[in-house]
Design an enzyme around this catalytic site. Structure first.
Site, mmCIF file in Angstrom:
data_model
loop_
_atom_site.group_PDB
_atom_site.id
_atom_site.type_symbol
_atom_site.label_atom_id
_atom_site.label_comp_id
_atom_site.label_asym_id
_atom_site.label_seq_id
_atom_site.Cartn_x
_atom_site.Cartn_y
_atom_site.Cartn_z
ATOM 1 N N LYS A 209 -26.198 21.724 15.435
ATOM 2 C CA LYS A 209 -27.034 21.142 14.633
ATOM 3 C C LYS A 209 -27.201 19.639 14.471
ATOM 4 C CE LYS A 209 -26.279 20.699 9.551
ATOM 5 N NZ LYS A 209 -25.408 21.152 8.356
ATOM 6 N N GLU B 298 -18.470 18.929 23.160
ATOM 7 C CA GLU B 298 -18.669 19.832 24.087
ATOM 8 C C GLU B 298 -19.932 20.411 24.522
ATOM 9 O OE1 GLU B 298 -17.165 19.377 21.156
ATOM 10 O OE2 GLU B 298 -14.716 20.144 21.258
ATOM 11 N N GLY C 176 -22.765 24.826 9.487
ATOM 12 C CA GLY C 176 -22.874 25.255 10.666
ATOM 13 C C GLY C 176 -22.241 26.828 10.594
ATOM 14 N N ARG C 177 -21.177 26.979 9.860
ATOM 15 C CA ARG C 177 -20.543 28.373 10.179
ATOM 16 C C ARG C 177 -21.451 29.355 9.020
ATOM 17 N NH1 ARG C 177 -17.735 24.347 7.929
ATOM 18 N NH2 ARG C 177 -16.999 24.381 5.522
ATOM 19 N N GLU D 231 -12.330 27.342 8.022
ATOM 20 C CA GLU D 231 -13.000 25.847 8.011
ATOM 21 C C GLU D 231 -13.465 25.500 6.710
ATOM 22 O OE1 GLU D 231 -16.641 24.629 10.464
ATOM 23 O OE2 GLU D 231 -14.950 23.837 11.708
ATOM 24 N N HIS E 111 -1.320 49.656 18.192
ATOM 25 C CA HIS E 111 -0.540 49.580 19.348
ATOM 26 C C HIS E 111 0.041 48.172 19.785
ATOM 27 C CE1 HIS E 111 -1.066 53.792 19.868
ATOM 28 N NE2 HIS E 111 -2.125 53.803 19.513
ATOM 29 N N LYS F 187 -11.466 14.740 17.074
ATOM 30 C CA LYS F 187 -12.659 14.382 17.923
ATOM 31 C C LYS F 187 -12.563 12.930 18.165
ATOM 32 C CE LYS F 187 -15.950 17.514 15.775
ATOM 33 N NZ LYS F 187 -17.149 17.499 14.862
HETATM 34 O O1 F6P Z 1 -16.119 21.683 14.577
HETATM 35 C C1 F6P Z 1 -16.877 21.220 13.674
HETATM 36 C C2 F6P Z 1 -18.361 21.610 13.603
HETATM 37 O O2 F6P Z 1 -18.812 20.762 12.946
HETATM 38 C C3 F6P Z 1 -18.181 22.935 12.975
HETATM 39 O O3 F6P Z 1 -18.443 22.915 11.482
HETATM 40 C C4 F6P Z 1 -19.754 23.151 13.744
HETATM 41 O O4 F6P Z 1 -19.955 24.636 13.545
HETATM 42 C C5 F6P Z 1 -19.620 22.786 15.134
HETATM 43 O O5 F6P Z 1 -18.714 21.686 15.006
HETATM 44 C C6 F6P Z 1 -20.723 22.478 15.832
HETATM 45 O O6 F6P Z 1 -21.376 21.513 15.495
HETATM 46 P P1 F6P Z 1 -22.873 21.317 15.908
HETATM 47 O O7 F6P Z 1 -23.596 22.445 15.477
HETATM 48 O O8 F6P Z 1 -23.406 20.172 15.214
HETATM 49 O O9 F6P Z 1 -22.873 21.110 17.143
#
Ligand code: F6P
Length: 545
Positions: free
Chosen positions: A211, A217, A272-273, A358, A389, A509
Site C-alpha cells: 500500500k 521487508e 491493508g488487512r 491488528e 491430534h 519498525k
Molecule cells: O505491519 C503493519 C502494516 O502496516 C500492515 O497493517 C500492513 O498490512 C502491512 O504493514 C504492509 O503494509 P504495506 O502494504 O504498506 O507494505
C-alpha cells in the site's frame, strides 16, 4: 498523561445487567440449557445466504442474547455500520474512511464520497486487472525473452501478503495449474532464496504489493528480486515485462523503476488487512481468473448487504461479534480458536490473526483514554482434523475455556465421499463433545473402572459456533471473510476503539531501522539502548565471522 475510563458500565446502562446475568449463567451448563429449551437448536440458528450459522452451543440463553442486542443498540451499532458504509472517516486517527465494502459493490452501483463516485474507479481498476490477467493466463503477455509467464510471485507483507496467500491456498481448486504461485514476505533472505530456487527469471513475474511502497521487508525483497532478475537477463528493459506493482503510492512505484502502466492502484481508504478485494488480489485473480474473482467479490457483497440491512437479532456477524464480547469481557476468555474442517483453509487462521488482532489489539478508546476493560482476544487455530491430534486435549480437559468457531462445508471439492463423511462427522463430534462432555455417571454405566473415571470425565460446557456452508467456492470464501470483518467491526464499536489503525507496529519498525545501522557499523556509535539490547548488538559485532 492518559486519562482512564472505568469499565464499560459507565457507558452502557445494560452492562451492569449483563454482569449480573453472567453470575446467573456461569454455573449453568449446556446440557441444562438444551434440556430447558427443546427448540434451542432451531431458535439459535440462522440460515441465510446459504450459510447455516449454529450458535446454540454457546453459554447463553435467549435473555443473554437480548441483553447483548441491547448492548449493541446502546453502542449505536446501526449508526456506526451506516457511517462505515457511507464512507465517513471512521478511521479517525488517520482521518480516513474504511471503505473495503465499496470494493465489492457491483458494477453500475454508485457511492459518492466527497463528491466522487468511488465505484467507477474501482471497476475501472478491476477491468484493468482483468485485461492483464487474461494476457498472463492465455500466454499473450510475454517475458523479456519471449517466453510466457509460468511463475507468479507476490512480494508483500501483512495485508499485502496474507490475503492473497490465503485466498490462493483456499481457492487452489479453481486455480490455473500451468502457473506456479509463490509468496515472499519475510525479510529473512531464506524466504527469497528458497522461493526462487530453480525458477527461470525469463518465465517469472513479480508483483510488488505494498500500500505504502515503503515497507522495509517488501522493498528489500523487491530490490533483491530486481537484482536477481537483472543479473540473469542483463537488461534494464526486462523490468517492464517481469515486474508489476500494486500500491497507492505512484511516486515510489516509479522510483522503483515500474512504469505507471504496470501499476495497479487502490486507495488510502482501503486498510491493508481489508485489501483482498482491491488490486492486492491481483495474484488471486491470475490464479482463479476474472469470473471467479468477481464471484468472490459477490460473496463479500452479499454479507455486506446482510450486515447493513438485517435486523441485529438475525444478523450473523453482529451475533458473532456479540458472542465474542460475552466470552472476552464476562467469562474473561483470553483466546478464541478458529477451526476450519477444510484443508484448503489451512491459512485461514493465520489470515484472521491479522484481521482480528491488528484491528482490535488496542488499549485506548475513541477519546484517547486508556481502557480498563479487555479488548481483542488472541486468535489462533488449525485445520481439522489435525488440531484434534495436537491441542484439542487442552480444550477438552484443560483448565481454560476457549470459545471455538468450527467451519465446515457440506459438499467436498473432491469426490472421495468416505473422507468427507469422516471429516464432517469429526467436526460435528468435536462440537458435541466440547459442549456436552461425558459425566462420571455415564462412564460408570459404561463400566469404566472407578480409578480411571476422574481421568476420563469430560467437563464439556465449552462454547462453540458452527458455520456451515455448501461448498468451498470463491463466493463462499468471500462470505466467510466478510463475516469475520464485520464481527471484528462490531466488537470494535462495543469496545469504542478504532479497528482500522495499527500504531502499535511503528515503534518496532523505528528501532529496527536504527539497530540495522548499528549492526552494519561496528563500534561506530555510542549505543543508546537498554543494557540487554546494547549487549546483543555487541555480541553480534564480536561473534559474526
Ligand atoms: O505491519 C503493519 C502494516 O502496516 C500492515 O497493517 C500492513 O498490512 C502491512 O504493514 C504492509 O503494509 P504495506 O502494504 O504498506 O507494505
Amino acid at each position: 498523561m492518559i486519562k482512564k475510563v472505568n469499565g464499560l458500565s459507565n457507558i452502557y446502562p445494560v452492562w451492569n445487567r449483563l454482569e449480573e446475568h453472567y453470575q446467573e449463567i456461569k454455573g449453568k451448563n449446556l446440557r441444562q440449557l438444551f434440556t430447558e429449551n427443546s427448540q434451542r437448536s432451531k431458535d439459535m440458528a440462522i440460515e441465510e445466504m446459504d450459510i447455516y450459522f449454529d450458535y446454540s452451543k454457546n453459554r447463553v440463553t435467549s435473555e443473554t442474547i437480548g441483553l447483548l442486542l441491547k448492548l449493541a443498540q446502546e453502542a449505536d451499532l446501526p449508526k456506526h455500520i451506516e457511517a462505515m458504509f457511507q464512507g465517513e472517516k471512521v478511521n479517525f486517527t488517520e482521518n480516513r474512511a474504511a471503505l473495503h465494502t465499496a470494493l465489492r459493490m457491483p458494477k453500475g452501483s454508485s457511492l459518492l464520497v466527497e463528491g466522487e463516485d468511488v465505484t467507477t474507479k474501482i471497476h475501472q481498476e478491476l477491468e484493468k486487472m482483468a485485461d492483464f490477467v487474461e494476457e498472463i493466463r492465455d500466454g499473450s503477455w510475454r517475458g523479456f525473452t519471449g517466453k510466457p509467464i509460468r511463475n507468479v510471485i507476490n512480494i508483500g507483507i501483512g495485508g499485502s501478503d496474507l490475503g492473497p496467500r490465503m485466498a490462493h491456498e483456499a481457492l487452489r481448486f479453481y486455480s490455473a495449474r500451468n502457473i506456479n504461485f509463490a509468496f515472499i514476505s519475510n525479510v529473512d533472505g531464506t524466504d527469497f532464496s528458497e522461493t526462487v530456487q530453480g525458477l527461470d527469471p525469463a518465465e517469472t513475474l513479480f508483483i510488488i504489493s505494498s500500500k505504502t511502497f515503503t515497507t522495509t521487508e517488501t522493498m528489500t525483497n523487491g530490490c533483491t528480486a530486481r537484482d536477481w532478475l537483472l543479473e540473469r537477463l542483463k537488461d534494464e528493459n526486462a523490468i517492464s515485462r517481469h515486474f508489476v506493482a500494486v500500491s497507492t503510492n505512484q511516486t515510489k512505484v516509479e522510483d522503483f523503476g515500474i512504469a505507471p502502466e504496470n501499476m495497479f492502484v487502490f486507495w488510502d481508504w482501503v486498510g491493508g488487512r481489508y485489501s483482498l478485494c482491491s488490486a492486492i488480489g491481483l495474484s488471486t485473480m491470475i490464479a482463479i481468473g476474472p469470473d471467479n474473482f468477481y464471484s468472490l467479490l459477490e460473496g463479500f457483497h452479499q454479507v455486506d448487504e446482510h450486515f447493513r440491512h438485517t435486523p441485529l437479532e438475525k444478523n450473523i456477524p453482529v451475533l458473532m461479534g456479540l458472542l465474542s464480547i460475552w466470552y472476552n469481557n464476562f467469562f474473561n476468555c483470553q483466546t478464541a480458536a478458529i477451526l476450519p474442517y477444510e484443508q484448503y483453509l489451512k491459512l485461514f487462521p493465520a489470515y484472521l490473526q491479522q484481521l482480528t488482532m491488528e484491528s482490535n489489539g488496542k488499549n485506548v478508546d475513541r477519546e484517547g483514554r486508556a481502557v480498563t476493560y479487555q479488548t481483542g482476544p488472541v486468535y489462533w487455530g488449525e485445520v481439522g482434523t489435525n488440531g484434534q491430534h495436537s491441542f484439542y486435549q487442552l480444550i477438552h480437559q484443560g483448565t481454560k475455556m476457549i470459545p471455538c468457531d468450527f467451519i465446515a462445508f457440506l459438499e467436498p471439492l473432491y469426490n472421495i465421499i468416505p473422507h468427507h463423511e469422516l471429516l464432517l462427522s469429526n467436526v460435528f463430534a468435536q462440537a458435541e463433545a466440547l459442549a456436552f462432555g461425558k459425566t462420571a455417571e455415564e462412564l460408570k454405566e459404561e463400566g469404566i473402572s472407578k480409578k480411571l473415571i476422574p481421568f476420563q470425565t469430560m467437563p464439556g460446557n465449552n462454547p462453540s459456533n458452527l458455520i456451515l456452508l455448501d461448498k468451498l467456492t470463491p463466493a463462499n470464501l468471500g462470505k466467510l471473510v466478510a463475516l469475520y470483518e464485520h464481527s471484528v467491526f462490531t466488537q470494535g464499536v462495543i469496545w469504542r476503539i478504532n479497528p482500522f489503525d495499527q500504531w502499535g507496529v511503528e515503534l518496532g519498525k523505528k528501532l529496527a531501522s536504527k539497530i540495522v545501522q548499528e549492526l552494519r557499523n561496528p563500534h561506530s556509535s555510542d549505543l543508546q539502548h537498554d543494557s540487554s539490547t546494547a549487549q546483543l548488538i555487541r555480541c553480534y559485532w564480536n561473534r559474526k565471522k
